[in-house]
Structure formats: C-alpha cells, structure tokens
Design a protein around this motif. Structure first.
Motif, PDB file in Angstrom:
ATOM      1  N   ALA A 170       0.835  -1.214   0.000  1.00 53.70           N
ATOM      2  CA  ALA A 170       0.000   0.000   0.000  1.00 53.70           C
ATOM      3  C   ALA A 170       0.867   1.261   0.000  1.00 53.70           C
ATOM      4  CB  ALA A 170      -0.933  -0.007   1.199  1.00 53.70           C
ATOM      5  N   LEU A 171       1.998   1.198   0.699  1.00 54.19           N
ATOM      6  CA  LEU A 171       2.897   2.355   0.718  1.00 54.19           C
ATOM      7  C   LEU A 171       3.526   2.578  -0.657  1.00 54.19           C
ATOM      8  CD1 LEU A 171       4.517   1.750   4.185  1.00 54.19           C
ATOM      9  CD2 LEU A 171       2.992   3.632   3.567  1.00 54.19           C
ATOM     10  N   ILE A 172       3.908   1.505  -1.324  1.00 54.23           N
ATOM     11  CA  ILE A 172       4.461   1.639  -2.671  1.00 54.23           C
ATOM     12  C   ILE A 172       3.387   2.178  -3.620  1.00 54.23           C
ATOM     13  CG2 ILE A 172       5.293   0.315  -4.656  1.00 54.23           C
ATOM     14  CD1 ILE A 172       7.051  -1.249  -2.666  1.00 54.23           C
ATOM     15  N   ALA A 173       2.151   1.705  -3.474  1.00 53.52           N
ATOM     16  CA  ALA A 173       1.051   2.227  -4.297  1.00 53.52           C
ATOM     17  C   ALA A 173       0.866   3.726  -4.042  1.00 53.52           C
ATOM     18  CB  ALA A 173      -0.231   1.461  -4.011  1.00 53.52           C
ATOM     19  N   MET A 174       0.996   4.149  -2.784  1.00 54.53           N
ATOM     20  CA  MET A 174       0.882   5.565  -2.444  1.00 54.53           C
ATOM     21  C   MET A 174       1.954   6.374  -3.169  1.00 54.53           C
ATOM     22  SD  MET A 174       2.414   8.079  -0.163  1.00 54.53           S
ATOM     23  CE  MET A 174       3.422   7.019   0.817  1.00 54.53           C
ATOM     24  N   LEU A 175       3.133   5.790  -3.368  1.00 55.10           N
ATOM     25  CA  LEU A 175       4.220   6.485  -4.057  1.00 55.10           C
ATOM     26  C   LEU A 175       3.962   6.646  -5.555  1.00 55.10           C
ATOM     27  CD1 LEU A 175       7.277   4.895  -2.235  1.00 55.10           C
ATOM     28  CD2 LEU A 175       6.395   7.229  -1.980  1.00 55.10           C
ATOM     29  N   GLN A 176       2.970   5.959  -6.073  1.00 55.30           N
ATOM     30  CA  GLN A 176       2.634   6.061  -7.497  1.00 55.30           C
ATOM     31  C   GLN A 176       1.627   7.178  -7.786  1.00 55.30           C
ATOM     32  OE1 GLN A 176       1.403   2.051  -8.227  1.00 55.30           O
ATOM     33  NE2 GLN A 176       3.499   1.313  -8.395  1.00 55.30           N
ATOM     34  N   ASP A 177       1.322   7.982  -6.788  1.00 64.37           N
ATOM     35  CA  ASP A 177       0.395   9.098  -6.974  1.00 64.37           C
ATOM     36  C   ASP A 177       0.938  10.058  -8.030  1.00 64.37           C
ATOM     37  OD1 ASP A 177      -1.636  11.020  -6.496  1.00 64.37           O
ATOM     38  OD2 ASP A 177      -0.371  12.041  -5.035  1.00 64.37           O
ATOM     39  N   SER A 178       0.109  10.437  -8.972  1.00 62.37           N
ATOM     40  CA  SER A 178       0.564  11.338 -10.043  1.00 62.37           C
ATOM     41  C   SER A 178      -0.112  12.710  -9.968  1.00 62.37           C
ATOM     42  CB  SER A 178       0.321  10.696 -11.413  1.00 62.37           C
ATOM     43  OG  SER A 178      -1.053  10.452 -11.597  1.00 62.37           O
ATOM     44  N   GLU A 179      -0.642  13.060  -8.798  1.00 61.31           N
ATOM     45  CA  GLU A 179      -1.271  14.371  -8.620  1.00 61.31           C
ATOM     46  C   GLU A 179      -0.217  15.475  -8.647  1.00 61.31           C
ATOM     47  OE1 GLU A 179      -3.444  16.711  -4.975  1.00 61.31           O
ATOM     48  OE2 GLU A 179      -3.860  14.579  -5.208  1.00 61.31           O
ATOM     49  N   ILE A 180      -0.523  16.574  -9.304  1.00 52.37           N
ATOM     50  CA  ILE A 180       0.374  17.732  -9.343  1.00 52.37           C
ATOM     51  C   ILE A 180       0.339  18.415  -7.985  1.00 52.37           C
ATOM     52  CG2 ILE A 180       0.694  20.027 -10.355  1.00 52.37           C
ATOM     53  CD1 ILE A 180      -0.317  18.829 -13.000  1.00 52.37           C
ATOM     54  N   SER A 181       1.518  18.668  -7.402  1.00 53.11           N
ATOM     55  CA  SER A 181       1.551  19.308  -6.083  1.00 53.11           C
ATOM     56  C   SER A 181       1.996  20.765  -6.141  1.00 53.11           C
ATOM     57  CB  SER A 181       2.465  18.520  -5.129  1.00 53.11           C
ATOM     58  OG  SER A 181       3.781  18.474  -5.624  1.00 53.11           O
ATOM     59  N   GLU A 182       2.527  21.212  -7.266  1.00 49.67           N
ATOM     60  CA  GLU A 182       2.966  22.606  -7.424  1.00 49.67           C
ATOM     61  C   GLU A 182       2.290  23.207  -8.649  1.00 49.67           C
ATOM     62  OE1 GLU A 182       5.256  24.493  -5.723  1.00 49.67           O
ATOM     63  OE2 GLU A 182       5.946  22.977  -4.311  1.00 49.67           O
ATOM     64  N   ALA A 183       1.323  24.059  -8.440  1.00 50.91           N
ATOM     65  CA  ALA A 183       0.676  24.743  -9.564  1.00 50.91           C
ATOM     66  C   ALA A 183       1.571  25.904  -9.984  1.00 50.91           C
ATOM     67  CB  ALA A 183      -0.702  25.247  -9.156  1.00 50.91           C
ATOM     68  N   CYS A 184       2.259  25.741 -11.111  1.00 54.06           N
ATOM     69  CA  CYS A 184       3.140  26.806 -11.582  1.00 54.06           C
ATOM     70  C   CYS A 184       3.027  26.921 -13.097  1.00 54.06           C
ATOM     71  CB  CYS A 184       4.576  26.563 -11.137  1.00 54.06           C
ATOM     72  SG  CYS A 184       5.283  25.032 -11.722  1.00 54.06           S
ATOM     73  N   GLN A 185       3.533  28.015 -13.638  1.00 51.32           N
ATOM     74  CA  GLN A 185       3.432  28.284 -15.072  1.00 51.32           C
ATOM     75  C   GLN A 185       4.322  27.357 -15.898  1.00 51.32           C
ATOM     76  OE1 GLN A 185       1.151  29.909 -16.213  1.00 51.32           O
ATOM     77  NE2 GLN A 185       0.632  31.622 -14.918  1.00 51.32           N
ATOM     78  N   ASP A 186       5.494  27.016 -15.387  1.00 49.41           N
ATOM     79  CA  ASP A 186       6.442  26.182 -16.120  1.00 49.41           C
ATOM     80  C   ASP A 186       5.916  24.748 -16.177  1.00 49.41           C
ATOM     81  OD1 ASP A 186       8.673  24.291 -16.484  1.00 49.41           O
ATOM     82  OD2 ASP A 186       9.930  26.088 -16.433  1.00 49.41           O
ATOM     83  N   SER A 187       5.606  24.272 -17.377  1.00 52.82           N
ATOM     84  CA  SER A 187       4.980  22.951 -17.512  1.00 52.82           C
ATOM     85  C   SER A 187       5.898  21.825 -17.041  1.00 52.82           C
ATOM     86  CB  SER A 187       4.543  22.704 -18.957  1.00 52.82           C
ATOM     87  OG  SER A 187       5.655  22.703 -19.825  1.00 52.82           O
ATOM     88  N   GLN A 188       7.210  21.942 -17.257  1.00 49.37           N
ATOM     89  CA  GLN A 188       8.116  20.886 -16.814  1.00 49.37           C
ATOM     90  C   GLN A 188       8.182  20.834 -15.289  1.00 49.37           C
ATOM     91  OE1 GLN A 188      12.161  20.923 -18.245  1.00 49.37           O
ATOM     92  NE2 GLN A 188      12.440  18.784 -17.668  1.00 49.37           N
ATOM     93  N   LEU A 189       8.297  21.994 -14.640  1.00 49.49           N
ATOM     94  CA  LEU A 189       8.309  22.013 -13.169  1.00 49.49           C
ATOM     95  C   LEU A 189       6.999  21.487 -12.599  1.00 49.49           C
ATOM     96  CD1 LEU A 189      10.158  25.363 -12.390  1.00 49.49           C
ATOM     97  CD2 LEU A 189      11.042  23.023 -12.232  1.00 49.49           C
ATOM     98  N   ARG A 190       5.894  21.829 -13.249  1.00 51.03           N
ATOM     99  CA  ARG A 190       4.592  21.325 -12.810  1.00 51.03           C
ATOM    100  C   ARG A 190       4.570  19.794 -12.898  1.00 51.03           C
ATOM    101  NH1 ARG A 190       1.826  24.483 -15.737  1.00 51.03           N
ATOM    102  NH2 ARG A 190       1.497  23.075 -17.471  1.00 51.03           N
ATOM    103  N   GLU A 191       5.061  19.236 -14.000  1.00 47.94           N
ATOM    104  CA  GLU A 191       5.096  17.781 -14.151  1.00 47.94           C
ATOM    105  C   GLU A 191       6.036  17.132 -13.134  1.00 47.94           C
ATOM    106  OE1 GLU A 191       3.107  15.860 -16.072  1.00 47.94           O
ATOM    107  OE2 GLU A 191       2.081  17.730 -16.492  1.00 47.94           O
ATOM    108  N   LEU A 192       7.159  17.784 -12.845  1.00 48.02           N
ATOM    109  CA  LEU A 192       8.115  17.247 -11.877  1.00 48.02           C
ATOM    110  C   LEU A 192       7.584  17.313 -10.444  1.00 48.02           C
ATOM    111  CD1 LEU A 192      11.462  18.631 -13.313  1.00 48.02           C
ATOM    112  CD2 LEU A 192      10.644  16.257 -13.355  1.00 48.02           C
ATOM    113  N   SER A 193       6.514  18.060 -10.222  1.00 53.03           N
ATOM    114  CA  SER A 193       5.941  18.143  -8.874  1.00 53.03           C
ATOM    115  C   SER A 193       5.081  16.928  -8.547  1.00 53.03           C
ATOM    116  CB  SER A 193       5.116  19.423  -8.717  1.00 53.03           C
ATOM    117  OG  SER A 193       3.838  19.303  -9.320  1.00 53.03           O
ATOM    118  N   ARG A 194       4.886  16.055  -9.514  1.00 57.36           N
ATOM    119  CA  ARG A 194       4.143  14.810  -9.251  1.00 57.36           C
ATOM    120  C   ARG A 194       5.032  13.856  -8.456  1.00 57.36           C
ATOM    121  NH1 ARG A 194      -0.188  14.416 -13.120  1.00 57.36           N
ATOM    122  NH2 ARG A 194       0.084  15.938 -14.793  1.00 57.36           N
ATOM    123  N   ARG A 195       4.434  13.102  -7.562  1.00 59.32           N
ATOM    124  CA  ARG A 195       5.199  12.099  -6.820  1.00 59.32           C
ATOM    125  C   ARG A 195       5.723  11.034  -7.781  1.00 59.32           C
ATOM    126  NH1 ARG A 195       1.605   9.920  -2.449  1.00 59.32           N
ATOM    127  NH2 ARG A 195       1.636  12.099  -1.915  1.00 59.32           N
TER     128      ARG A 195
END
Length: 142
Positions: free
Chosen positions: A67-92
């Motif tokens: 379950a912990l490993i599954a939690m690490l697969q979360d792909s939710e964006i955590s940093e709403a920013c203008q730079d699309s690459q930084l936004r994508e890198l904010s995913r777990r």
C-alpha cells in the motif's frame, strides 16, 4: 549539475543516514518518518510534504508495504506553476517522455536493528517490474 537533485540512503543497522548530490555531508535520521525525493534534503517542498502526510495516513491505517508503494505512485500535481516541466516534476510519480520515476522504495528500520526494504522498479516505459524485498539483519547479514 546535469541531473535533478537525488538522495542516497545508507544504514549500518543502527543508524539510517542520507545525503544528496548538492548538499555537503551526511545527515542521520532521527526516529520517526522521513521523506526524500528529487529535491535537496533541506529544501522545503510541497511534493515531499504531501508525501510525508500521505505516508503518515497510511501508517495510521496499518497499511502494508504494498500500500505504501502504491501511495508512491500518486501522479497528482503538487505545485501549480506556469512552467509545464516544473509542474510535471511536482508529481510524486513523474512520467515524462524524457524523464520519469524509475524506482520507489519503502524502508522500515526496526528498533532491533533489522531493516525491511521494498523496492519497486520501473522499466523505460514505466511498466512495473517485480518488487524486490529484503530483510537486512542487524550486523549487516541479510
């Protein structure tokens, strides 16, 4: 540096220590929970803070390593920013054509000195490979 910051974790069975490729020296983890990611270890980061919060929720629910490993697969964006690459890198769990998550690990270090270590690896297309599980016994035997 050509690479995003990354962390290295090591244990001798008594101490869990970690460092990264941009900060000097090593840090010994105190008893409790820590979260590391592709950011320098002393940098405040919403992605790491959310990961640690979600990890603590899993522990409260007596979740197992799967379950912990599954939690690490979360792909939710955590940093709403203008730079699309930084936004994508904010995913777990990062999944970009040129860069992405290749390993997720969960480590439990017990008071006895034994460590339980689970590692989920992903191939170049980010398909899951078999989970690797290790029991590292106190004294370095495992």
């Amino acid at each position: 540096s050509r690479y995003r910051p990354f962390n290295f974790i090591a244990s001798d069975g008594q101490h869990l220590c970690y460092t990264d490729n941009v900060s000097p020296g090593w840090e010994t983890a105190e008893a409790g929970e820590i979260a590391v990611g592709n950011v320098p270890r002393h940098e405040e980061n919403k992605k790491r803070a959310k990961g640690l919060s979600d990890f603590r929720t899993c522990l409260e629910n007596d979740s197992d390593a799967a379950a912990l490993i599954a939690m690490l697969q979360d792909s939710e964006i955590s940093e709403a920013c203008q730079d699309s690459q930084l936004r994508e890198l904010s995913r777990r769990f990062v999944s970009l054509p040129e860069y992405g998550t290749r390993t997720s690990s969960v480590i439990f270090q017990m008071r006895s000195g034994e460590s339980l270590f689970w590692e989920q690896n992903y191939d170049n297309n980010q398909r899951r490979l078999p989970v690797i599980k290790h029991l590292i016994q106190s004294g370095g035997q495992g």
